[in-house]
Enzyme design. Structure first.
Site, PDB file in Angstrom:
ATOM      1  N   PHE A   1       0.855  -1.187   0.000  1.00  0.00           N
ATOM      2  CA  PHE A   1       0.000   0.000   0.000  1.00  0.00           C
ATOM      3  C   PHE A   1       0.891   1.238   0.000  1.00  0.00           C
ATOM      4  O   PHE A   1       1.846   1.330   0.783  1.00  0.00           O
ATOM      5  CB  PHE A   1      -0.935   0.002   1.211  1.00  0.00           C
TER       6      PHE A   1
ATOM      7  N   ARG B   1     -12.813  -4.572  -6.668  1.00  0.00           N
ATOM      8  CA  ARG B   1     -12.485  -5.199  -5.398  1.00  0.00           C
ATOM      9  C   ARG B   1     -13.757  -5.349  -4.570  1.00  0.00           C
ATOM     10  O   ARG B   1     -14.533  -4.399  -4.428  1.00  0.00           O
ATOM     11  CB  ARG B   1     -11.472  -4.302  -4.688  1.00  0.00           C
TER      12      ARG B   1
ATOM     13  N   TYR C   1     -10.492   1.111  10.879  1.00  0.00           N
ATOM     14  CA  TYR C   1     -11.755   1.408  10.187  1.00  0.00           C
ATOM     15  C   TYR C   1     -12.181   0.374   9.165  1.00  0.00           C
ATOM     16  O   TYR C   1     -13.198   0.561   8.515  1.00  0.00           O
ATOM     17  CB  TYR C   1     -11.743   2.798   9.565  1.00  0.00           C
ATOM     18  N   LYS C   2     -11.417  -0.670   9.014  1.00  0.00           N
ATOM     19  CA  LYS C   2     -11.785  -1.713   8.037  1.00  0.00           C
ATOM     20  C   LYS C   2     -12.525  -2.832   8.769  1.00  0.00           C
ATOM     21  O   LYS C   2     -13.665  -2.648   9.201  1.00  0.00           O
ATOM     22  CB  LYS C   2     -10.530  -2.193   7.315  1.00  0.00           C
TER      23      LYS C   2
ATOM     24  N   ASP D   1       2.091  -4.640   8.471  1.00  0.00           N
ATOM     25  CA  ASP D   1       0.883  -3.814   8.420  1.00  0.00           C
ATOM     26  C   ASP D   1      -0.305  -4.771   8.287  1.00  0.00           C
ATOM     27  O   ASP D   1      -0.417  -5.516   7.302  1.00  0.00           O
ATOM     28  CB  ASP D   1       0.973  -2.863   7.217  1.00  0.00           C
TER      29      ASP D   1
END
Lengths: 427, 427
Positions: B132, B386, B226-227, B201
């Site tokens: 990322f 996705r 937040y995921k 991560d």
């Protein structure tokens, strides 16, 4: 002055209606808005909306549809109007400590570049010994990393301490303990003459008094959202950079939302234009929604004269507090450390000479329904009782009641109660 | 498989009732929990309480009385149970990018100290090209500052790319684009043999699959709130450090709440013990209250088998999605890039061969009420659609309906609608 005189001042106060913007507990005199601002009534509903509608129903779409992605900028533009910045010069992000790290790093890089990347004789970060510790800690970290020396002087000798070795002058505008305010224009002018850059922490002045970052010639500034901006516990902070520094603004917390094109997901960092590069990770939306409501409580003062009018009320509140305190509590050893001149912010601190436990005094005052706080110092003799006066919601009668409670505690030695003598973690 | 078969799987799903913890819009198939998790029903009430009672009534007292001051630790301890850490090893703070900066800096300092502070031949941070971007940007910044080289390899050649020059291996456990999962145990073992430290991560794996930081021998980890942790937009992140590194953990964001005695307000920074020093500024309480509710939705799965049971459902959901997609959409050029093996996380990505505008396909699918997202790549041919499957609230019938919508869009070329062909800022 008696209580009725104070009530009369409130009745005549053209800003009095601004208090209606806040939820404040009945029977409580809240004089700690310099630590955590009161709850704006709008915040509860705004958070419900952000939660149930934007997060719950809008879900990921709210990054666009509810404008979450621009919150750091929209909030930044609002805050800019309170501190003498311009639109596009402020972003809301992270914490005060982290923002300070960004701009102090950037300022030091500018000075290093100016010296051709060489180790320079301009190798000092100047600050004051009594600066808020987090600022000193961040400066200690960066000075060690980048080969600078952190030099600490007394508050009153900042200007005399600048010389050709000074790279950056890093100060908090209003001191968290004493409430003394630096003359920002004078210090910026002196720094500019010395070839130094200035970094200001506005934690105890943003929202409490007019600030003229442009007019006074500052280079960088950071500040806090949860004090006079009424943004809620741990609200995000803000950061400003003078536009003359934007092009060469190098900050090390190179997160994806500071990238020029974050949604291209490019492998190589390329900073966004201007202060957008001071944004790092994904913004904490819920905390920012609350801060937005807090900032709006200050913008609501515009029709009443805005920050200058709030400043006049703030000075009147703190002056009255100091006058009453001297009249009624000097006999118990109360010694005010906040300047009586206008070189002060919106809180007042005092020591109490003698043997009594100052922390316990503060606890006893709180038990009487008047909330201030206690700030420890290096020795028990340095501990201060601190009372903040937020001109948006504090009243002249609050001042009278606070001094009455303090005098009563001291007169009756009610601080000398076992309940108050042990130290809590946070005050 | 038809829709009824999927509904039967839901009826037999022992985890089905966990969905009742969430507010989800009727008629919407939400498959973007890998980007923003759904709203826990408890969060709205918890935020009301934190706002009206704790902030509004409790005011500054809530730092103690409502336990705000310990939120980073209490939340950290809960998250530790989801990722194979232990109590006292995780704190919740700041953003993923900023936490990565802290631990990557700390890991590099450990390697520098190991080399006696000298410039060492162990001077490489190894990561993967498709990591990322924010992780790569932070690494670029720190490598430049500290004199290391960031070396990027392909995802499948991480182990072969380690050698005696490798100081730190920095990887995202599950790739944000492909959904491929690294074998953490194997990579950690190989890194240990090579004398390198690992920094993970967990943004796309925490809350989606069991993680064994201790069992698998990791050194440092960061992750996102937040995921799959359902903490709300821009929720604070977390950071873990193996206790063997705690004593020498040097991180540069030396904020006051990482100090050993923050309320002594000492002028000199002295780090707190353990991971407390990874806390920097004042925590964003409101955002943390929401995250607390999100983490609780995962802890509620404990009586049903916890993360291993959620993992089994996640694998079943993604497998079904890939099977149905191949059966119904291969004819339109759909090419799945997510591994069919168990070396995958909880989202599935696919390209579509041919000339059609993939971004527009995603927009047309969203217009059909199925929310996934689009991730651009270096070229249009790299763009991916996705879809994330959160085992706490996604259903097997959701999978069927999603594939049905995708197939319908492709069959009827409904993506070829002018409304969908322009690019929004955020997807």
């Amino acid at each position: 002055m008696n209580r009725n005189d104070c009530a009369a001042l409130d009745a005549a106060d053209p800003l009095a209606s601004l208090r209606e913007q806040f939820t404040l507990p009945a029977e409580l005199i809240y004089l700690d808005g310099n630590s955590l601002g009161a709850l704006p009534k709008a915040a509860a509903l705004a958070l419900q909306c952000a939660t149930l509608q934007q997060w719950g129903d809008g879900l990921i779409r709210s990054w666009n549809d509810a404008g979450w992605i621009d919150l750091p900028n929209r909030l930044g533009d609002k805050i800019a109007t309170l501190i003498g910045g311009k639109a596009g010069e402020v972003v809301c992000a992270d914490s005060t400590s982290i923002n300070l790290y960004k701009v102090l790093f950037a300022a030091l890089q500018i000075q290093l570049a100016h010296a051709g990347g060489q180790t320079s004789t301009r190798n000092v970060v100047l600050s004051e010994r009594e600066n808020f510790p987090t600022d000193l800690y961040i400066a200690q970290s960066l000075c060690t990393q980048l080969g600078f020396e952190l030099r600490l002087c007394e508050s009153e000798s900042v200007k005399q301490s600048m010389d050709s070795s000074t790279a950056v002058v890093m100060l908090t505008h209003v001191n968290y303990r004493s409430g003394a305010a630096h003359d920002m224009a004078q210090i910026n002018a002196q720094a500019a003459r010395a070839g130094a850059l200035t970094v200001w922490d506005l934690a105890h002045s943003a929202g409490a008094m007019p600030i003229g970052l442009h007019a006074d010639g500052a280079d960088f500034a950071v500040g806090c959202g949860y004090k006079y901006l009424n943004g809620g516990p741990g609200a995000p902070a803000f950061v400003w950079a003078h536009p003359k520094h934007h092009a060469r603004l190098a900050q090390p917390l190179t997160g994806w939302l500071g990238h020029a094109q974050p949604f291209d997901f490019a492998a190589q960092y390329q900073p966004a234009a201007g202060v957008q590069r001071l944004v790092c990770g994904t913004p904490p939306v819920l905390s920012m929604v609350a801060l937005d409501c807090g900032v709006d409580t200050l913008l609501a003062a515009q029709p009443f004269g805005g920050m200058p009018a709030l400043r006049q009320k703030s000075l009147a509140l703190t002056q009255l507090f100091m006058q009453l305190l001297r009249a009624r509590c000097a006999q118990y050893g109360v010694r005010i450390v906040t300047p009586m001149t206008e070189h002060r912010g919106s809180h007042v601190s005092f020591a109490i000479d003698g043997e009594l436990d100052r922390y316990a005094v503060m606890q006893a005052v709180i038990a009487r329904g008047v909330i201030g706080d206690f700030r420890a110092g290096g020795t028990p003799a340095d501990g201060l009782l601190r009372f903040g006066f937020a001109p948006l919601y504090n009243r002249f009668e609050d001042v009278w009641l606070a001094v009455d409670a303090i005098a009563d505690v001291l007169q009756n030695a009610s601080w000398n109660d076992a309940r108050y003598l042990s130290r809590a973690t946070v005050t």
